[in-house]
Design a protein around this motif. Structure first.
Motif, PDB file in Angstrom:
ATOM      1  N   ARG A  54       0.858  -1.184   0.000  1.00  0.00           N
ATOM      2  CA  ARG A  54       0.000   0.000   0.000  1.00  0.00           C
ATOM      3  C   ARG A  54       0.892   1.232   0.000  1.00  0.00           C
ATOM      4  O   ARG A  54       1.865   1.319   0.737  1.00  0.00           O
ATOM      5  CB  ARG A  54      -0.914   0.005   1.220  1.00  0.00           C
ATOM      6  CG  ARG A  54      -1.865   1.194   1.265  1.00  0.00           C
ATOM      7  CD  ARG A  54      -2.924   1.019   2.337  1.00  0.00           C
ATOM      8  NE  ARG A  54      -3.806  -0.091   2.061  1.00  0.00           N
ATOM      9  CZ  ARG A  54      -4.883  -0.027   1.262  1.00  0.00           C
ATOM     10  NH1 ARG A  54      -5.208   1.084   0.678  1.00  0.00           N
ATOM     11  NH2 ARG A  54      -5.634  -1.092   1.087  1.00  0.00           N
ATOM     12  N   TYR A  55       0.543   2.187  -0.863  1.00  0.00           N
ATOM     13  CA  TYR A  55       1.258   3.454  -0.949  1.00  0.00           C
ATOM     14  C   TYR A  55       0.281   4.589  -0.677  1.00  0.00           C
ATOM     15  O   TYR A  55      -0.890   4.516  -1.048  1.00  0.00           O
ATOM     16  CB  TYR A  55       1.878   3.635  -2.342  1.00  0.00           C
ATOM     17  CG  TYR A  55       2.955   2.615  -2.644  1.00  0.00           C
ATOM     18  CD1 TYR A  55       4.269   2.844  -2.254  1.00  0.00           C
ATOM     19  CD2 TYR A  55       2.657   1.433  -3.302  1.00  0.00           C
ATOM     20  CE1 TYR A  55       5.261   1.913  -2.515  1.00  0.00           C
ATOM     21  CE2 TYR A  55       3.638   0.489  -3.569  1.00  0.00           C
ATOM     22  CZ  TYR A  55       4.936   0.744  -3.172  1.00  0.00           C
ATOM     23  OH  TYR A  55       5.911  -0.174  -3.432  1.00  0.00           O
TER      24      TYR A  55
ATOM     25  N   VAL B 242       7.006   0.624  -6.542  1.00  0.00           N
ATOM     26  CA  VAL B 242       7.218   2.077  -6.486  1.00  0.00           C
ATOM     27  C   VAL B 242       6.988   2.706  -7.858  1.00  0.00           C
ATOM     28  O   VAL B 242       6.465   3.820  -7.956  1.00  0.00           O
ATOM     29  CB  VAL B 242       8.632   2.402  -5.957  1.00  0.00           C
ATOM     30  CG1 VAL B 242       8.927   3.887  -6.043  1.00  0.00           C
ATOM     31  CG2 VAL B 242       8.782   1.922  -4.528  1.00  0.00           C
ATOM     32  N   ALA B 243       7.346   2.024  -8.922  1.00  0.00           N
ATOM     33  CA  ALA B 243       7.138   2.566 -10.266  1.00  0.00           C
ATOM     34  C   ALA B 243       5.647   2.806 -10.534  1.00  0.00           C
ATOM     35  O   ALA B 243       5.264   3.827 -11.094  1.00  0.00           O
ATOM     36  CB  ALA B 243       7.730   1.635 -11.318  1.00  0.00           C
TER      37      ALA B 243
ATOM     38  N   ILE C 228       5.023  16.169  -4.300  1.00  0.00           N
ATOM     39  CA  ILE C 228       4.210  14.974  -4.133  1.00  0.00           C
ATOM     40  C   ILE C 228       5.105  13.952  -3.444  1.00  0.00           C
ATOM     41  O   ILE C 228       6.202  13.655  -3.916  1.00  0.00           O
ATOM     42  CB  ILE C 228       3.706  14.444  -5.479  1.00  0.00           C
ATOM     43  CG1 ILE C 228       2.813  15.486  -6.130  1.00  0.00           C
ATOM     44  CG2 ILE C 228       2.967  13.124  -5.290  1.00  0.00           C
ATOM     45  CD1 ILE C 228       2.363  15.133  -7.507  1.00  0.00           C
ATOM     46  N   GLU C 229       4.641  13.459  -2.316  1.00  0.00           N
ATOM     47  CA  GLU C 229       5.423  12.507  -1.542  1.00  0.00           C
ATOM     48  C   GLU C 229       4.705  11.159  -1.542  1.00  0.00           C
ATOM     49  O   GLU C 229       3.535  11.069  -1.173  1.00  0.00           O
ATOM     50  CB  GLU C 229       5.589  13.017  -0.111  1.00  0.00           C
ATOM     51  CG  GLU C 229       6.460  12.133   0.739  1.00  0.00           C
ATOM     52  CD  GLU C 229       6.680  12.722   2.105  1.00  0.00           C
ATOM     53  OE1 GLU C 229       7.828  13.043   2.427  1.00  0.00           O
ATOM     54  OE2 GLU C 229       5.691  12.856   2.862  1.00  0.00           O
ATOM     55  N   ILE C 230       5.410  10.150  -1.961  1.00  0.00           N
ATOM     56  CA  ILE C 230       4.875   8.793  -1.933  1.00  0.00           C
ATOM     57  C   ILE C 230       5.421   8.125  -0.676  1.00  0.00           C
ATOM     58  O   ILE C 230       6.628   8.073  -0.465  1.00  0.00           O
ATOM     59  CB  ILE C 230       5.281   8.013  -3.192  1.00  0.00           C
ATOM     60  CG1 ILE C 230       4.738   8.730  -4.435  1.00  0.00           C
ATOM     61  CG2 ILE C 230       4.766   6.573  -3.112  1.00  0.00           C
ATOM     62  CD1 ILE C 230       5.277   8.188  -5.732  1.00  0.00           C
ATOM     63  N   VAL C 231       4.511   7.650   0.145  1.00  0.00           N
ATOM     64  CA  VAL C 231       4.848   7.049   1.433  1.00  0.00           C
ATOM     65  C   VAL C 231       4.480   5.566   1.378  1.00  0.00           C
ATOM     66  O   VAL C 231       3.414   5.205   0.897  1.00  0.00           O
ATOM     67  CB  VAL C 231       4.086   7.764   2.573  1.00  0.00           C
ATOM     68  CG1 VAL C 231       4.381   7.135   3.907  1.00  0.00           C
ATOM     69  CG2 VAL C 231       4.412   9.256   2.576  1.00  0.00           C
TER      70      VAL C 231
ATOM     71  N   GLU D  36       0.946   6.634 -10.584  1.00  0.00           N
ATOM     72  CA  GLU D  36      -0.297   7.094  -9.966  1.00  0.00           C
ATOM     73  C   GLU D  36      -0.131   8.521  -9.453  1.00  0.00           C
ATOM     74  O   GLU D  36      -1.024   9.358  -9.610  1.00  0.00           O
ATOM     75  CB  GLU D  36      -0.713   6.164  -8.838  1.00  0.00           C
ATOM     76  CG  GLU D  36      -1.966   6.579  -8.108  1.00  0.00           C
ATOM     77  CD  GLU D  36      -3.233   6.519  -8.955  1.00  0.00           C
ATOM     78  OE1 GLU D  36      -4.266   7.037  -8.477  1.00  0.00           O
ATOM     79  OE2 GLU D  36      -3.222   5.972 -10.071  1.00  0.00           O
ATOM     80  N   ALA D  37       1.009   8.822  -8.858  1.00  0.00           N
ATOM     81  CA  ALA D  37       1.272  10.175  -8.356  1.00  0.00           C
ATOM     82  C   ALA D  37       1.295  11.178  -9.512  1.00  0.00           C
ATOM     83  O   ALA D  37       0.750  12.284  -9.394  1.00  0.00           O
ATOM     84  CB  ALA D  37       2.591  10.211  -7.595  1.00  0.00           C
TER      85      ALA D  37
END
Length: 80
Positions: free
Chosen positions: A3-4, A26-27, A57-60, A32-33
């Motif tokens: 889950r991101y 992550v790709a 935009i931060e992907i966590v 999506e981001a």
């Protein structure tokens, strides 16, 4: 599948993604981001440059640690 969470950080604060999205890697989270960013670009265009340049935009990841940060300046190519 992991889950991101895709959070938007700006001069005005952080808009955190409360539910996240399950994606294979992550790709896929980056894709999506960028899709979300494209939707937001219209409203960002009206901002003063010094505010819009601070947007990230931060992907966590599931562990709540950042895995990727995309500065707004890197999104300029998407405006055209």
């Amino acid at each position: 599948m992991p889950r991101y969470y895709i959070d938007i950080r700006s001069h005005f604060g952080t808009d955190e993604d409360p539910s996240g999205i399950e994606l294979p890697d992550v790709a896929a989270a980056r894709s999506e981001a960028l899709r979300i960013a494209q939707e937001l670009l219209r409203s960002w265009a009206a901002m003063r440059p010094h505010y819009s340049n601070e947007i990230m935009i931060e992907i966590v990841g599931e562990d709540l640690r950042p895995v990727l940060i995309i500065p707004c300046l890197d999104l300029e190519f998407m405006k055209h």
